[in-house]
Scaffold this motif. Structure first.
Motif, PDB file in Angstrom:
ATOM      1  N   ARG A 174       0.832  -1.200   0.000  1.00 43.87           N
ATOM      2  CA  ARG A 174       0.000   0.000   0.000  1.00 43.87           C
ATOM      3  C   ARG A 174       0.874   1.260   0.000  1.00 43.87           C
ATOM      4  N   ARG A 175       1.942   1.254   0.833  1.00 46.53           N
ATOM      5  CA  ARG A 175       2.856   2.399   0.854  1.00 46.53           C
ATOM      6  C   ARG A 175       3.555   2.588  -0.493  1.00 46.53           C
ATOM      7  N   ALA A 176       3.963   1.489  -1.122  1.00 51.29           N
ATOM      8  CA  ALA A 176       4.630   1.566  -2.431  1.00 51.29           C
ATOM      9  C   ALA A 176       3.680   2.152  -3.478  1.00 51.29           C
TER      10      ALA A 176
ATOM     11  N   GLY B  75       1.235   4.182  -2.840  1.00 49.96           N
ATOM     12  CA  GLY B  75       1.091   5.597  -2.501  1.00 49.96           C
ATOM     13  C   GLY B  75       2.265   6.427  -2.995  1.00 49.96           C
ATOM     14  N   GLU B  76       3.484   5.894  -2.877  1.00 46.64           N
ATOM     15  CA  GLU B  76       4.670   6.609  -3.364  1.00 46.64           C
ATOM     16  C   GLU B  76       4.628   6.785  -4.876  1.00 46.64           C
ATOM     17  N   VAL B  77       4.236   5.729  -5.562  1.00 48.97           N
ATOM     18  CA  VAL B  77       4.147   5.794  -7.021  1.00 48.97           C
ATOM     19  C   VAL B  77       3.066   6.787  -7.423  1.00 48.97           C
ATOM     20  N   ARG B  78       1.952   6.797  -6.717  1.00 47.14           N
ATOM     21  CA  ARG B  78       0.853   7.738  -7.007  1.00 47.14           C
ATOM     22  C   ARG B  78       1.325   9.170  -6.806  1.00 47.14           C
ATOM     23  N   GLY B  79       2.185   9.413  -5.807  1.00 45.63           N
ATOM     24  CA  GLY B  79       2.720  10.743  -5.563  1.00 45.63           C
ATOM     25  C   GLY B  79       3.610  11.231  -6.693  1.00 45.63           C
ATOM     26  N   ARG B  80       4.336  10.309  -7.325  1.00 48.01           N
ATOM     27  CA  ARG B  80       5.210  10.689  -8.446  1.00 48.01           C
ATOM     28  C   ARG B  80       4.430  10.894  -9.736  1.00 48.01           C
TER      29      ARG B  80
ATOM     30  N   THR C 169       0.372   6.249 -13.605  1.00 48.65           N
ATOM     31  CA  THR C 169       1.164   5.031 -13.656  1.00 48.65           C
ATOM     32  C   THR C 169       0.252   3.828 -13.852  1.00 48.65           C
TER      33      THR C 169
ATOM     34  N   GLU D 163      -5.235   3.365  -3.353  1.00 43.08           N
ATOM     35  CA  GLU D 163      -4.221   4.411  -3.259  1.00 43.08           C
ATOM     36  C   GLU D 163      -4.296   5.402  -4.422  1.00 43.08           C
TER      37      GLU D 163
END
Length: 153
Positions: free
Chosen positions: A99-101, A103-108, A112, A137
């Motif tokens: 889930r965190r991964a 979220g990080e990809v969504r932030g970039r 994606t 996410e």
């Protein structure tokens, strides 16, 4: 066919004089055109092939302002092993780390594409669960990887 004799009369066939003939032989002209055509075909083919290797002709292009560059969507490959574990970038992740991964990809980049590569033996529910984690996410572009040429058993 003679057009006129030396004294201006049309004369008959028995006349052997130096009359004017209206026939033009175009065979040598045709040969020249065909040779030129072959030369142009060979040179244009050579130029085109050289263009693939060296970029063609060198041209000084005018400078322009910077254009707006849009972000190109990238793929995020998520492998689901036969025992149900999820792997991203060679690291095995539990659901919270997954889930965190996401979220990080969504932030970039929100565009994606999440590409789910599940083993044949993985239960359908686990694949859906991983896809729902990505969707939760904010990653809405989801895809499932398949092997080419599979027609079922």
């Amino acid at each position: 066919m003679a057009l006129g004799g030396p004294n201006g009369d049309a004369g008959g066939d028995d006349e052997v004089g130096g009359g004017i003939f209206a026939d033009i032989n175009i065979t040598p002209l045709t040969d020249i055109f065909l040779v030129l055509l072959i030369i142009f075909m060979v040179t244009t083919t050579a130029i085109a092939e050289a263009g693939q290797e060296k970029g063609g002709f060198k041209v000084n292009l005018p400078k322009g302002g910077k254009g707006e560059v849009s972000a190109v969507p990238q793929d995020l490959a998520v492998a689901i092993l036969a025992d149900g574990r999820a792997v991203i970038g060679g690291k095995v992740l539990d659901d919270e780390a997954l889930r965190r991964a996401f979220g990080e990809v969504r932030g970039r980049n929100a565009d994606t594409v999440v590409l789910v590569q599940a083993d044949e033996g993985v239960p359908h529910g686990r694949v859906v669960q991983v896809m729902e984690l990505a969707r939760g996410e904010g990653l809405a572009r989801l895809a499932i990887a398949t092997r080419a040429g599979g027609g079922g058993r």
